[in-house]
Design an enzyme around this catalytic site. Sequence first.
Site, PDB file in Angstrom:
ATOM      1  CB  THR A 134       2.742  -0.517  -4.307  1.00 56.73           C
ATOM      2  OG1 THR A 134       2.822  -0.306  -2.891  1.00 56.73           O
ATOM      3  CG2 THR A 134       2.261  -1.927  -4.566  1.00 56.73           C
ATOM      4  CD  GLU A 189      -2.746  -1.196   2.501  1.00 53.78           C
ATOM      5  OE1 GLU A 189      -2.896  -0.160   3.172  1.00 53.78           O
ATOM      6  OE2 GLU A 189      -3.261  -2.277   2.817  1.00 53.78           O
ATOM      7  CB  CYS A 190       4.343   1.697  -0.562  1.00 54.78           C
ATOM      8  SG  CYS A 190       5.709   2.867  -0.644  1.00 54.78           S
ATOM      9  N   GLY A 191       3.252   4.320  -2.026  1.00 53.89           N
ATOM     10  CA  GLY A 191       3.296   5.099  -3.251  1.00 53.89           C
ATOM     11  C   GLY A 191       4.261   4.521  -4.277  1.00 53.89           C
TER      12      GLY A 191
END
Length: 161
Positions: free
Chosen positions: A40, A36-38
Amino acid sequence: MSQSFYDQSAVDIQGNTVSMAQFKDKVVLVVNTASECGFTHQYKPLEHLYQLYKDQGFVVLGFPCNQFGKQEKGDEAAISEFCEINFGVTFPLFSKIDVNGPDSAPLYTFLKSQAKGLLGSQSIKWNFTKFLINKDGKVLNRYSPTTKPENLMSEIEGLLK
């Protein structure tokens, strides 16, 4: 602390202990990941690099981590499914780990000691920090999360020769 990448081990996403010695004579890119990371979206170019060079002796190793913004909440089964369904990931994934602090995985303690970050820091700053290891097990470089995987192609190609 062990002095070689090949002396390290980690638990894969299926719960099996994996010795890094099995990657001897390969060029290895180790990446701490999150679903759920920028960053990803980097799973896709990481998988592309793996597919492009795996037959020449290159491997990507993904290590999910929930230490940055709680961006990897799922368990190993959920992480594996997410990576496969959304990004077609086939490179080896490992169990969720800590990369900083007192519970930092021994592999990451080793990697950080070999390739320090900005201003000599040993801390991992965020998800998708990358470490490039040559065929002899030497940690060559550490790359920030903003470094796009595709920007490593020429360096990987040079190491595979």
